[in-house]
Write a protein that holds these residues in place. Structure first.
Motif, mmCIF file in Angstrom:
data_model
loop_
_atom_site.group_PDB
_atom_site.id
_atom_site.type_symbol
_atom_site.label_atom_id
_atom_site.label_comp_id
_atom_site.label_asym_id
_atom_site.label_seq_id
_atom_site.Cartn_x
_atom_site.Cartn_y
_atom_site.Cartn_z
ATOM 1 N N VAL A 1 0.829 -1.206 0.000
ATOM 2 C CA VAL A 1 0.000 0.000 0.000
ATOM 3 C C VAL A 1 0.866 1.260 0.000
ATOM 4 O O VAL A 1 0.602 2.217 -0.733
ATOM 5 N N ASP A 2 1.923 1.260 0.817
ATOM 6 C CA ASP A 2 2.737 2.468 0.969
ATOM 7 C C ASP A 2 3.695 2.706 -0.195
ATOM 8 O O ASP A 2 3.941 3.849 -0.574
ATOM 9 N N HIS A 3 4.256 1.622 -0.742
ATOM 10 C CA HIS A 3 5.345 1.779 -1.711
ATOM 11 C C HIS A 3 5.119 1.027 -3.025
ATOM 12 O O HIS A 3 5.958 1.119 -3.919
ATOM 13 N N GLY A 4 4.039 0.242 -3.112
ATOM 14 C CA GLY A 4 3.754 -0.460 -4.348
ATOM 15 C C GLY A 4 4.130 -1.928 -4.300
ATOM 16 O O GLY A 4 4.945 -2.373 -3.474
ATOM 17 N N ALA A 5 3.526 -2.698 -5.223
ATOM 18 C CA ALA A 5 3.736 -4.142 -5.246
ATOM 19 C C ALA A 5 5.180 -4.511 -5.538
ATOM 20 O O ALA A 5 5.683 -5.530 -5.048
ATOM 21 N N ALA A 6 5.867 -3.680 -6.332
ATOM 22 C CA ALA A 6 7.256 -4.012 -6.672
ATOM 23 C C ALA A 6 8.144 -4.000 -5.433
ATOM 24 O O ALA A 6 9.039 -4.840 -5.284
ATOM 25 N N ALA A 7 7.893 -3.043 -4.529
ATOM 26 C CA ALA A 7 8.697 -2.982 -3.304
ATOM 27 C C ALA A 7 8.455 -4.211 -2.438
ATOM 28 O O ALA A 7 9.388 -4.790 -1.872
#
Length: 736
Positions: free
Chosen positions: A76-82
Motif C-alpha cells: 500500500v505504501d510503496h507499491g507491489a514491486a517494493a
C-alpha cells in the motif's frame, strides 16, 4: 534491495533510544508513539489486551505472521514491486533451505535459516516500523496470561500442561532482553527476541487448546480490482468446487492450439490475461509441446476458465514435455526462482496486486512429463540449463478453486506441487485432483520429491491412480500439509509411504487456526476412505524406514495436526515377504504427532507374500507410538499392536513415547485361511464375494463423517471411473 531499511531508520530512531528503553521497562505501552511519531511513517497503535485473554486467545505473535502484515503495508505504501523485493528474497532463501535439506547439508540449511530470519526481521521493520517491538512484546505478555489462565482451568493432559508451562517460562525469560537491545537501537535484535518468545508461547497456546488467534496489528486488507478480483474466503465444508461454465451463456473466447488449428504454439495463448468463460483447447500432436506455460488468470463461480487437451485418434492425451522445453520470454513473474520449477506454472503476474490469486481454473486431459533435474530446458535468457530438482509437472504457487482432472503426470521431480504462504494473501484453497494418473515422479535417492505434494485449505483427491515413484525415489505417493484434507476412492500402490499427512508448514500460523463450516478447527480432522492401498517390496532394496499406508504428523513441529484422522472402508494390502530385510512387519500407521488419534473402522488389512510360496510379512497397527480407536476391521492373523523391532535409522527423531499396546482396539475379524472373501484374491480383485463374512459386518461410523458429507457413497472402478457403493455396512473399499 536498493536500500537498507535498518540504516535508513537508525539516525531518527537513535534519538529516542533511551526513552524507548524506559518505556519498555515500564510495560511498553507507549513505545509505538514515541518511536513512530514522524508524519512520514504513521504510528502503529500499541496492541490492547485481547478481550478473550482470559480464555487464552489473542493476537498472532509469530514472525511469519508479522511478515504477512508487513508485505501488505509495504504494498500500500510503496507499491507491489517494493513488496516483491522482500518476498523474492524470502522465497529464494526458503528454496535454498529446501535444497540444502534435500542434499542432507545441515550446516548449509542452518546458515540459510539464519539468513532467512535476518531478511524477515528487516521486512517487518521496513513495513511496520520499530513500534512493532512494543506491540509484539505486549501481545506476548497477553498470550502468556491467557495460557496461564487456561492451565489453571485444567483440561490439558499432564504431559501437554508440563510442556506448555516450560514454553511459557522460556518465553518469559526472553522478554527482559528486549529492552537493552531497544535502548541500543538494535531493533532487529529486539524484535528477534520478542518473536522468539512469541513462537514459544504460541506453541504453548496450541498445547492447551486455545490456538485461536485474532489478527496481528491492524494492517491494510488486500484490495482487488475489476481486472484482479480478490475473493473473501468461505469456511471449508469438505466439498470441492467442481468446474462449471453454466453462467457463461455464450461468453468467453476459444483458443485452439495444435496442428491445423488457429494457434500453432502454446505461447500464442494469452495465458496471463484469460477471462472468465475462456476455453483453451490443446489438440493432440504427434510431436510433444515443449513450451513452459504460466497461467495467471482467474475465472469466476460458474464461469471457469478451462485448459483442456483434445485427445488424438486413439485417445492419446496431448503431451507437454519438459525435456528440451523453452521458457517464452513473455513469462511474467517477479522472482526468477520460479523459472525451472514447473512445466505448467500457476502464479500471478508482476502486474497483479498483493493478495490476488489465480482461480476457477480447470486443467484437464493433458500428459505432463519431463520437468526433471535429469533433463534440460532453455530459460528466458536463452541459456540451456537443467530443471531444478524440485521441478513439477504442475506447480501451483498460489491459487484457489483449481481442478486437475484426467491428467497424466509422470517423470517429473514432483508430479504436482501446491504452495501456500503469507497468510490469506497467498493461501491456496479448494484444490480438486480427480481421475488422474501420477507415477514415476521423484528423484533417485531423494525423499524430498513426490507424486503429489500439496499445502492448502481444502484439498480433495478422488478417483486417481497413484503408482510408485521412479526407481530409487524415496518420496511419497501423496504428501499433504493441508488443513481440510480428504483422500477418497483412489487406487494407490507403491514401494514407499503411500500417504503422508504432515503438519502445515509454509503458512503454518495461518492454517492451524482455519475453521470449517461448523466452527471446528480444520486441523482437527482428516478423512481417508474408500481407497485401495497396496504396499510392495521395494525393487531397489531396503528403504531406510518402514513402508506404511498412512503417516501422520511431523516429529519436530511444536503445533501441528490434532484431533482425529478418520480412516474407514479402505482395503489395505501388503505384498511383502517376511524376513526379506530387517523390518519384522509392515505398519499400517506411522504416528509422529501426540494429540492425534487414528479412528479406523470397517477396513480390510490383508498381508500377502510378494513371491509365490513366500511367507507374508505380518502387519502392525503402528510403527511405534500409537493412539488408536480401532474397531470392526478384518486383519490378517499374526498382527502386532506396534512394530516390536522398528528400524533404527533416525530413531532419535522419528520415534517417541512408548510402543502402542493395543488400547482402544475393538472387534477384529480374521481367519486361518488368510482370506477375507474376495472375488479373486490371487488376481488382485479385492471386491467382496457373495457369502463373505465381511458383508454387512461394519460398525456405525462417527457422526462427524455424515455431518461433513464424507460417507463412503462411491467406489473406485478405474482411473477416472467410479460407481455408487451398494452398501455402507460392508468392510473394505468395495461393497458386495
Amino acid at each position: 534491495m536498493t536500500h537498507d531499511p535498518m540504516k535508513r531508520r537508525t539516525p531518527r530512531r537513535t534519538a529516542h533510544a533511551r526513552a524507548a528503553a524506559v518505556l519498555l521497562a515500564l510495560g511498553l505501552a507507549a513505545l509505538s508513539a514515541a518511536c513512530d511519531g514522524s508524519p512520514s511513517e504513521p504510528a502503529l497503535p500499541p496492541a490492547a489486551p485481547s478481550a478473550d485473554a482470559a480464555a487464552g486467545t489473542g493476537p498472532v505473535i509469530i514472525l511469519s505472521g508479522l511478515v504477512t502484515q508487513s508485505l501488505a503495508k509495504i504494498t500500500v505504501d510503496h507499491g507491489a514491486a517494493a513488496a516483491a523485493v522482500w518476498s523474492g528474497k524470502i522465497d529464494v532463501l526458503k528454496q535454498a533451505i529446501r535444497d540444502a535439506m534435500t542434499a542432507s547439508n545441515t550446516p548449509l540449511a542452518d546458515q540459510k535459516r539464519a539468513e532467512l530470519k535476518v531478511v524477515q526481521l528487516g521486512c517487518v521493520l521496513d513495513g511496520l516500523g520499530t513500534g512493532i517491538v512494543a506491540v509484539e512484546t505486549q501481545n506476548v505478555q497477553t498470550v502468556i496470561a491467557g495460557v496461564k489462565a487456561a492451565l489453571q482451568k485444567g483440561g490439558a493432559t499432564a504431559a501437554d500442561a508440563a510442556r506448555a508451562n516450560a514454553m511459557v517460562a522460556s518465553a518469559a525469560a526472553l522478554l527482559p532482553g528486549v529492552a537493552p537491545k531497544a535502548q541500543a537501537a538494535d531493533w532487529a535484535g529486539a524484535l528477534d527476541l520478542a518473536t522468539q518468545a512469541g513462537s514459544m508461547v504460541d506453541g504453548a497456546r496450541a498445547l492447551v487448546g486455545v490456538a485461536d488467534p485474532a489478527s496481528v496489528p491492524a494492517g491494510p486488507v488486500p484490495v482487488g480490482t475489476a481486472q484482479f478480483p480478490i475473493e473473501q474466503p468461505a469456511p471449508w465444508a469438505y466439498q470441492p468446487t467442481y468446474p462449471s461454465q453454466s453462467a457463461c451463456a455464450g461468453l468467453g473466447a476459444a483458443y485452439d492450439v495444435g496442428p491445423g488449428q488457429p494457434l500453432a504454439k502454446l505461447s500464442a495463448v494469452p495465458w496471463t490475461s484469460l477471462k472468465p468463460c475462456d476455453n483453451v483447447r490443446i489438440h493432440w500432436s504427434a510431436t510433444p509441446y515443449r513450451e513452459i506455460v504460466q497461467i495467471g488468470s482467474r475465472g469466476a463461480a460458474n464461469r471457469w476458465i478451462r485448459v483442456t487437451g483434445v485427445p488424438g485418434p486413439n485417445g492419446e492425451l496431448p503431451v507437454l514435455d519438459g525435456s528440451g522445453a523453452v521458457a517464452p520470454a513473455n513469462l511474467s513473474f517477479s522472482n526468477s526462482i520460479f523459472e525451472g520449477l514447473g512445466m505448467i506454472l500457476v502464479l500471478p503476474t508482476t502486474a497483479a496486486p498483493y493478495g490476488y490469486k489465480p482461480g476457477y481454473l480447470e486443467i484437464s486431459n493433458l500428459e505432463v512429463r519431463g520437468a526433471s533435474m535429469r533433463t534440460q530446458f532453455t530459460n528466458r535468457a536463452g541459456v540451456t540449463v537443467p530443471w531444478h530438482r524440485f521441478a513439477s509437472g504442475i506447480y501451483i504457487e498460489r491459487a484457489e478453486h483449481v481442478a486437475i482432472r484426467n491428467c497424466h503426470l509422470h517423470d517429473n521431480g514432483n508430479g504436482l506441487f501446491q504452495n501456500s504462504k503469507y497468510g490469506e494473501a497467498a493461501q491456496s484453497r479448494d484444490l480438486l485432483v480427480e481421475g488422474s494418473s501420477l507415477h514415476d515422479n521423484g528423484n533417485p535417492g531423494s525423499a524430498a520429491e513426490h507424486n503429489a505434494y500439496t499445502e492448502g485449505v481444502g484439498t480433495v483427491y478422488q478417483y486417481n491412480f497413484i503408482g510408485a515413484l521412479m526407481p530409487g525415489g524415496l518420496g511419497e505417493g501423496i504428501k499433504d500439509r493441508s488443513v481440510g484434507i480428504t483422500i477418497r476412492y483412489n487406487h494407490m500402490e507403491a514401494t514407499q509411504q503411500l500417504i503422508m499427512l504432515v503438519d502445515p508448514e509454509s503458512n503454518h500460523d495461518y492454517e492451524v487456526v482455519q475453521r470449517d463450516a461448523w466452527g471446528g478447527l480444520l486441523l482437527d480432522a482428516a478423512y481417508v476412505y474408500g481407497n485401495e492401498l497396496v504396499m510392495k517390496n521395494p525393487a531397489s532394496g531396503p528403504l531406510p524406514w518402514e513402508i506404511s499406508a498412512l503417516v501422520v504428523g511431523d516429529p519436530t513441529n511444536l503445533a501441528g495436526r490434532s484431533g482425529k484422522v478418520y480412516f474407514y472402508n479402505n482395503t489395505v494390502v501388503s505384498r511383502q515377504d517376511k524376513g526379506w530385510w530387517a523390518i519384522s512387519n509392515t505398519p499400517v500407521f506411522a504416528l509422529f504427532r501426540p494429540g492425534v488419534q487414528i479412528q479406523a473402522r470397517n477396513n480390510v488389512l490383508l498381508a500377502l507374500a510378494a513371491t509365490p510360496g513366500g511367507v507374508p510379512r505380518p502387519m502392525s497397527m503402528f510403527t511405534f507410538y500409537g493412539d488408536g480407536d480401532i474397531a470392526s476391521n478384518w486383519i490378517s492373523k499374526g498382527w502386532f499392536p506396534s512394530d516390536p523391532n522398528p528400524h533404527t535409522v533416525g530413531t532419535s527423531v522419528l520415534y517417541f513415547g512408548t510402543p502402542w499396546n493395543g488400547s482402544g482396539m475393538g472387534t477384529v475379524f480374521s481367519n486361518v485361511q488368510n482370506a477375507p472373501g474376495f472375488v479373486n484374491q490371487a488376481a488382485g480383485d479385492y471386491h467382496l464375494a457373495a457369502g463373505s463374512a465381511l458383508v454387512g459386518a461394519g460398525a456405525p461410523l462417527d457422526p462427524e463423517i455424515a455431518k461433513t458429507g464424507n460417507l463412503p457413497a462411491q467406489e473406485y472402478v478405474a482411473q477416472g471411473q467410479w460407481k455408487p457403493r451398494s452398501s455402507m455396512t460392508d468392510l473394505g473399499a468395495y461393497a458386495h
